[in-house]
Design a protein around this motif. Structure first.
Motif, PDB file in Angstrom:
ATOM      1  N   PRO A   1      52.984  24.909   5.329  1.00 35.17           N
ATOM      2  CA  PRO A   1      53.200  25.513   6.707  1.00 35.17           C
ATOM      3  C   PRO A   1      54.663  26.044   6.737  1.00 35.17           C
ATOM      4  O   PRO A   1      55.605  25.915   6.222  1.00 35.17           O
ATOM      5  N   GLU A   2      54.679  27.259   7.582  1.00 33.24           N
ATOM      6  CA  GLU A   2      55.769  27.956   7.938  1.00 33.24           C
ATOM      7  C   GLU A   2      56.091  27.660   9.302  1.00 33.24           C
ATOM      8  O   GLU A   2      57.557  27.526   9.613  1.00 33.24           O
ATOM      9  N   ARG A   3      55.220  27.479  10.268  1.00 35.99           N
ATOM     10  CA  ARG A   3      55.574  27.564  11.608  1.00 35.99           C
ATOM     11  C   ARG A   3      54.484  26.790  12.548  1.00 35.99           C
ATOM     12  O   ARG A   3      53.415  26.858  11.885  1.00 35.99           O
ATOM     13  N   ALA A   4      54.383  26.561  13.570  1.00 34.73           N
ATOM     14  CA  ALA A   4      53.399  26.240  14.537  1.00 34.73           C
ATOM     15  C   ALA A   4      53.151  27.184  15.713  1.00 34.73           C
ATOM     16  O   ALA A   4      54.470  27.827  15.937  1.00 34.73           O
ATOM     17  N   PHE A   5      52.078  27.272  15.912  1.00 31.49           N
ATOM     18  CA  PHE A   5      51.627  28.202  17.235  1.00 31.49           C
ATOM     19  C   PHE A   5      51.224  27.168  18.355  1.00 31.49           C
ATOM     20  O   PHE A   5      50.423  26.513  18.107  1.00 31.49           O
ATOM     21  N   LEU A   6      52.062  27.147  19.302  1.00 32.86           N
ATOM     22  CA  LEU A   6      51.781  26.753  20.712  1.00 32.86           C
ATOM     23  C   LEU A   6      51.225  27.624  21.622  1.00 32.86           C
ATOM     24  O   LEU A   6      51.829  28.411  21.946  1.00 32.86           O
ATOM     25  N   ILE A   7      50.009  27.362  22.190  1.00 37.60           N
ATOM     26  CA  ILE A   7      49.209  28.036  23.092  1.00 37.60           C
ATOM     27  C   ILE A   7      48.982  27.205  24.346  1.00 37.60           C
ATOM     28  O   ILE A   7      48.401  26.116  24.405  1.00 37.60           O
TER      29      ILE A   7
END
Length: 208
Positions: A152-158
């Motif tokens: 993992p590099e980052r999270a996407f929050l939507i």
């Protein structure tokens, strides 16, 4: 209800074309009451979202071009976090970072979720942001599927502002390897049983 989805996505030009083609009255009723309040994600939508093993996400470049990207992982990698917020871990890949870069200038995204075997699809509109692994490792790792071999590099929050269930017309059913295996497993077991019975009968006949 998809009233905020429709109210958000319909432009004046789209409404004018609907009027010309005779569909405006029906869509006007569906938009009725839209005031910008997000369409709430209910149990049906949450279950559908978290059952997916892939989806398509569109963002917008600084030059105004739509950019579509496929995202995949084990079923459940796209999470319903709470309320109208969904999210997923972004894995290390080809290092183009187009979607992540787009969000820095325009946080609007559109998601297209498909269930091919059941010929169902759900469209989502939302505002997205990224959270880097270094900034919140607990959040990012919490969105990683258990045991999945990806970095993992980052999270996407939507934050979803609207959703719409789309009609099943013209969806060709497709099945994953696991789904096909599950469907043929009973037949394979029966075939193995019949083979064993045939072998036993042959052995019995040869011994007579």
């Amino acid at each position: 209800m998809a009233r905020n989805y429709l109210h958000t996505i319909f432009t004046d030009a789209a409404r004018a074309m609907q009027q010309q083609q005779g569909s405006r009255a029906a869509y006007a009723r569906m938009e009725l009451g839209a005031d910008g309040t997000p369409d709430p994600i209910g149990p049906r939508e949450a279950e559908f979202i978290t059952a997916r093993d892939s989806f398509y996400m569109a963002s917008v470049t600084a030059d105004g071009w739509p950019y579509m990207q496929h995202r995949g992982g084990p079923a459940g990698f796209l999470r319903h976090i709470e309320g109208n917020r969904i999210g997923f871990a972004d894995y290390r890949g080809n290092r183009q970072y187009i979607s992540a870069a787009n969000l820095a200038g325009d946080d609007r995204v559109s998601l297209f979720l498909m269930d091919y075997p059941n010929r169902a699809r759900l469209k989502l509109l939302g505002h997205a942001r990224t959270v880097e692994l270094a900034d919140d490792p607990a959040l990012v790792t919490s969105l990683m599927p258990a045991g999945y071999q990806a970095t993992p590099e980052r999270a996407f929050l939507i934050d979803v502002v609207g959703w719409e269930w789309n009609c099943s017309q013209h969806i060709t059913p497709r099945f994953t390897e696991d789904q096909i295996s599950a469907a043929v497993r009973p037949m394979a077991a029966e075939l193995n049983q019949l083979r064993a019975e045939v072998a036993a009968l042959r052995a019995q006949l040869s011994g007579e």
